[in-house]
Design a protein around this motif. Sequence first.
Motif, PDB file in Angstrom:
ATOM      1  N   GLU A  33      87.307 118.047  22.452  1.00 13.75           N
ATOM      2  CA  GLU A  33      87.363 118.195  21.169  1.00 13.75           C
ATOM      3  C   GLU A  33      86.482 118.658  20.299  1.00 13.75           C
ATOM      4  O   GLU A  33      86.591 118.985  19.194  1.00 13.75           O
ATOM      5  CB  GLU A  33      87.413 116.539  20.888  1.00 13.75           C
ATOM      6  N   THR A  34      85.198 118.544  20.968  1.00 16.46           N
ATOM      7  CA  THR A  34      84.214 119.206  20.165  1.00 16.46           C
ATOM      8  C   THR A  34      83.886 120.880  20.492  1.00 16.46           C
ATOM      9  O   THR A  34      82.861 121.332  19.888  1.00 16.46           O
ATOM     10  CB  THR A  34      82.818 118.259  20.547  1.00 16.46           C
ATOM     11  N   THR A  35      84.545 121.216  21.419  1.00 18.33           N
ATOM     12  CA  THR A  35      84.181 122.718  22.081  1.00 18.33           C
ATOM     13  C   THR A  35      85.330 123.416  21.769  1.00 18.33           C
ATOM     14  O   THR A  35      86.572 123.108  21.795  1.00 18.33           O
ATOM     15  CB  THR A  35      83.759 122.618  23.383  1.00 18.33           C
ATOM     16  N   GLU A  46      82.484 126.307  17.630  1.00 20.77           N
ATOM     17  CA  GLU A  46      82.579 127.506  17.238  1.00 20.77           C
ATOM     18  C   GLU A  46      81.419 127.867  16.347  1.00 20.77           C
ATOM     19  O   GLU A  46      81.124 129.412  16.430  1.00 20.77           O
ATOM     20  CB  GLU A  46      84.070 127.291  16.211  1.00 20.77           C
ATOM     21  N   ASP A  47      80.856 127.083  15.611  1.00 20.55           N
ATOM     22  CA  ASP A  47      79.820 127.570  14.734  1.00 20.55           C
ATOM     23  C   ASP A  47      78.688 128.172  15.603  1.00 20.55           C
ATOM     24  O   ASP A  47      77.902 129.205  15.348  1.00 20.55           O
ATOM     25  CB  ASP A  47      79.223 126.521  13.633  1.00 20.55           C
ATOM     26  N   VAL A  48      78.471 127.262  17.072  1.00 26.19           N
ATOM     27  CA  VAL A  48      77.393 127.712  17.746  1.00 26.19           C
ATOM     28  C   VAL A  48      77.768 129.097  18.400  1.00 26.19           C
ATOM     29  O   VAL A  48      76.927 129.999  18.587  1.00 26.19           O
ATOM     30  CB  VAL A  48      77.130 126.515  18.826  1.00 26.19           C
ATOM     31  N   LYS A  50      79.687 131.565  17.459  1.00 25.93           N
ATOM     32  CA  LYS A  50      79.430 132.632  16.335  1.00 25.93           C
ATOM     33  C   LYS A  50      78.021 133.193  16.399  1.00 25.93           C
ATOM     34  O   LYS A  50      77.726 134.241  16.516  1.00 25.93           O
ATOM     35  CB  LYS A  50      79.934 132.160  15.052  1.00 25.93           C
ATOM     36  N   ILE A  51      77.154 132.059  16.217  1.00 29.42           N
ATOM     37  CA  ILE A  51      75.498 132.315  16.329  1.00 29.42           C
ATOM     38  C   ILE A  51      75.304 133.131  17.614  1.00 29.42           C
ATOM     39  O   ILE A  51      74.490 134.150  17.414  1.00 29.42           O
ATOM     40  CB  ILE A  51      74.742 131.377  15.951  1.00 29.42           C
ATOM     41  N   LEU A  52      75.557 132.506  18.535  1.00 25.94           N
ATOM     42  CA  LEU A  52      75.026 133.148  19.949  1.00 25.94           C
ATOM     43  C   LEU A  52      75.638 134.488  20.169  1.00 25.94           C
ATOM     44  O   LEU A  52      74.924 135.473  20.773  1.00 25.94           O
ATOM     45  CB  LEU A  52      75.476 132.241  21.304  1.00 25.94           C
ATOM     46  N   LYS A  53      76.789 134.622  19.564  1.00 27.01           N
ATOM     47  CA  LYS A  53      77.379 135.976  19.722  1.00 27.01           C
ATOM     48  C   LYS A  53      76.764 137.077  19.241  1.00 27.01           C
ATOM     49  O   LYS A  53      76.530 138.036  19.663  1.00 27.01           O
ATOM     50  CB  LYS A  53      78.986 135.992  19.499  1.00 27.01           C
ATOM     51  N   ASN A 122      68.999 125.301  12.783  1.00 23.44           N
ATOM     52  CA  ASN A 122      69.330 124.090  12.700  1.00 23.44           C
ATOM     53  C   ASN A 122      70.508 123.556  13.460  1.00 23.44           C
ATOM     54  O   ASN A 122      70.470 122.551  14.164  1.00 23.44           O
ATOM     55  CB  ASN A 122      69.364 123.517  11.257  1.00 23.44           C
ATOM     56  N   THR A 123      71.600 124.470  13.386  1.00 20.12           N
ATOM     57  CA  THR A 123      72.865 124.339  14.014  1.00 20.12           C
ATOM     58  C   THR A 123      72.556 124.488  15.444  1.00 20.12           C
ATOM     59  O   THR A 123      73.105 123.507  16.360  1.00 20.12           O
ATOM     60  CB  THR A 123      73.895 125.355  13.579  1.00 20.12           C
ATOM     61  N   LEU A 124      71.813 125.336  16.129  1.00 17.87           N
ATOM     62  CA  LEU A 124      71.387 125.620  17.452  1.00 17.87           C
ATOM     63  C   LEU A 124      70.798 124.255  18.140  1.00 17.87           C
ATOM     64  O   LEU A 124      71.017 123.800  19.041  1.00 17.87           O
ATOM     65  CB  LEU A 124      70.840 126.936  17.492  1.00 17.87           C
ATOM     66  N   VAL A 125      69.722 124.007  17.281  1.00 14.86           N
ATOM     67  CA  VAL A 125      68.835 122.645  17.633  1.00 14.86           C
ATOM     68  C   VAL A 125      69.804 121.608  17.877  1.00 14.86           C
ATOM     69  O   VAL A 125      69.709 120.873  18.772  1.00 14.86           O
ATOM     70  CB  VAL A 125      67.582 122.754  16.646  1.00 14.86           C
ATOM     71  N   LYS A 126      70.557 121.524  16.703  1.00 15.19           N
ATOM     72  CA  LYS A 126      71.293 120.005  16.648  1.00 15.19           C
ATOM     73  C   LYS A 126      72.575 120.088  18.137  1.00 15.19           C
ATOM     74  O   LYS A 126      72.773 119.104  18.722  1.00 15.19           O
ATOM     75  CB  LYS A 126      72.362 119.849  15.422  1.00 15.19           C
ATOM     76  N   TRP A 127      72.980 121.510  18.346  1.00 14.64           N
ATOM     77  CA  TRP A 127      74.067 121.692  19.356  1.00 14.64           C
ATOM     78  C   TRP A 127      73.344 121.312  20.796  1.00 14.64           C
ATOM     79  O   TRP A 127      73.873 120.547  21.598  1.00 14.64           O
ATOM     80  CB  TRP A 127      74.535 122.748  19.239  1.00 14.64           C
TER      81      TRP A 127
END
Length: 137
Positions: A33-35, A46-48, A50-53, A122-127
């Motif tokens: 559900e979350t990935t 999805e948001d993670v 995109k950043i990693l890519k 912040n998004t990466l750290v939270k993930w």
Amino acid sequence: MKKVILTPFLAFALLVFLASFSYQNQSASINNETTIISPDGDQFPEDVAKILKVHCMDCHVTASKNDKAKKKLNFDNWDKLNMLKKTGKLNDIVETVKDREMPPEKYINHYPEKKLSDEQINTLVKWAEKTMDSFKE
Ligand code: HEC
């Protein structure tokens, strides 16, 4: 006589087996559900993804020419890592991203658009923290 004792034992064993099975399925579906599956087949939200890519995968993938980078962290191999190894990598990601060590300064000087915003960090750290917490459940 033996059979009489054995049958309830087997029934109980089967129940435990089935219960553990459905428990595993349950945690797998929570993950689903979350990935999402990123274009490279790795499972990241999805948001993670995109950043990693955009900001990391010029170096941290198998196709990269940067051997040092992919030896330390290769997102194409993410699925093959066990929880302990993932935890180690996630801790490294948190540290390097928070301290702005990654992406490397030289690279950002060349490609300023690759710099992470505070929000992206912040998004990466939270993930990373959420993923590590999910391993403890
Ligand atoms: C321009 C190429 C490049 C990009 C882009 C890049 N890295 Fe790296 N990364 C490297 C290199 C090279 C190393 C190995 C550094 C070393 O061994 O000293 C490394 C090492 C790492 C490590 C291991 C650090 C350690 O102490 O072992 C992590 C974690 C990491 N990078 C995360 C990231 C993340 C997350 C991003 C994106 C936000 C990113 N990197 C973007 C080149 C890159």
